[in-house]
Design a protein around this motif. Structure first.
Motif, PDB file in Angstrom:
ATOM      1  N   VAL A  64      40.086 -26.273 -11.715  1.00 53.72           N
ATOM      2  CA  VAL A  64      40.528 -25.436 -12.824  1.00 53.72           C
ATOM      3  C   VAL A  64      40.885 -24.036 -12.322  1.00 53.72           C
ATOM      4  N   CYS A  65      40.100 -23.494 -11.410  1.00 59.39           N
ATOM      5  CA  CYS A  65      40.361 -22.117 -10.955  1.00 59.39           C
ATOM      6  C   CYS A  65      41.714 -22.021 -10.262  1.00 59.39           C
ATOM      7  N   HIS A  66      42.101 -23.088  -9.550  1.00 55.10           N
ATOM      8  CA  HIS A  66      43.406 -23.084  -8.883  1.00 55.10           C
ATOM      9  C   HIS A  66      44.537 -23.107  -9.924  1.00 55.10           C
ATOM     10  N   ALA A  78      48.208 -21.050   0.266  1.00 53.50           N
ATOM     11  CA  ALA A  78      46.967 -20.583  -0.342  1.00 53.50           C
ATOM     12  C   ALA A  78      47.258 -19.380  -1.243  1.00 53.50           C
ATOM     13  N   LEU A  79      46.561 -19.325  -2.353  1.00 55.61           N
ATOM     14  CA  LEU A  79      46.760 -18.247  -3.320  1.00 55.61           C
ATOM     15  C   LEU A  79      45.678 -17.189  -3.116  1.00 55.61           C
ATOM     16  N   ALA A  80      46.111 -15.934  -2.945  1.00 57.58           N
ATOM     17  CA  ALA A  80      45.145 -14.863  -2.689  1.00 57.58           C
ATOM     18  C   ALA A  80      44.204 -14.662  -3.880  1.00 57.58           C
ATOM     19  N   ASN A  81      44.701 -14.941  -5.086  1.00 59.18           N
ATOM     20  CA  ASN A  81      43.883 -14.692  -6.285  1.00 59.18           C
ATOM     21  C   ASN A  81      43.121 -15.918  -6.742  1.00 59.18           C
ATOM     22  N   CYS A  82      42.970 -16.926  -5.857  1.00 56.14           N
ATOM     23  CA  CYS A  82      42.257 -18.134  -6.236  1.00 56.14           C
ATOM     24  C   CYS A  82      40.992 -18.302  -5.389  1.00 56.14           C
ATOM     25  N   PRO A  83      39.844 -18.507  -6.031  1.00 55.41           N
ATOM     26  CA  PRO A  83      38.589 -18.669  -5.283  1.00 55.41           C
ATOM     27  C   PRO A  83      38.320 -20.107  -4.805  1.00 55.41           C
TER      28      PRO A  83
END
Ligand SMILES: [Zn+2]
Length: 121
Positions: A37-39, A110-115
């Motif tokens: 979900v976070c992605h 990879a997304l910088a704002n994704c944990p």
């Protein structure tokens, strides 16, 4: 005695779940890779409750499945035929529109704002 269930009702249930631009984009993302979900939040720039609500609708319709790994739940398409259907749906939309339509690309990097571990691993 019961016969087979009404096929059009089953078809309508799936098409109702598909008849939503954000849900179609979620399926497009999941067609490339499973995602938590976070992605999806990071790609869609939508809040978690909203993304979860759309995923619940897709799961309820049998279009996505999930698996838990640690504290995260990963979603994926429920079958390969769905990816084909999505491509055909895009082609149909373009044919009916009579022009090339813009489908936003799904970020592969990879997304910088994704944990999520995929982005932070
Ligand atoms: Zn991520």
């Amino acid at each position: 005695m019961t016969g087979p269930r009404n096929g059009y009702q089953g078809q309508a249930k799936i098409l109702r779940a598909l008849a939503h631009p954000v849900r179609l984009r979620i399926l497009d993302i999941l067609a490339r890779q499973e995602a938590c979900v976070c992605h999806l939040e990071a790609v869609l720039k939508r809040p978690q409750p909203y993304v979860s609500q759309q995923l619940a609708a897709l799961r309820e319709a049998g279009l996505v499945t999930d698996r838990r790994e640690g504290t995260l739940i990963y979603y994926r398409l429920a079958g390969d035929r769905l990816a084909e259907l999505l491509d055909q749906g895009k082609a149909l939309a373009q044919a009916v529109a009579g022009e090339v339509l813009d489908f936003p690309p799904v970020p592969e990097e990879a997304l910088a704002n994704c944990p999520c571990p995929h982005c932070q691993g």
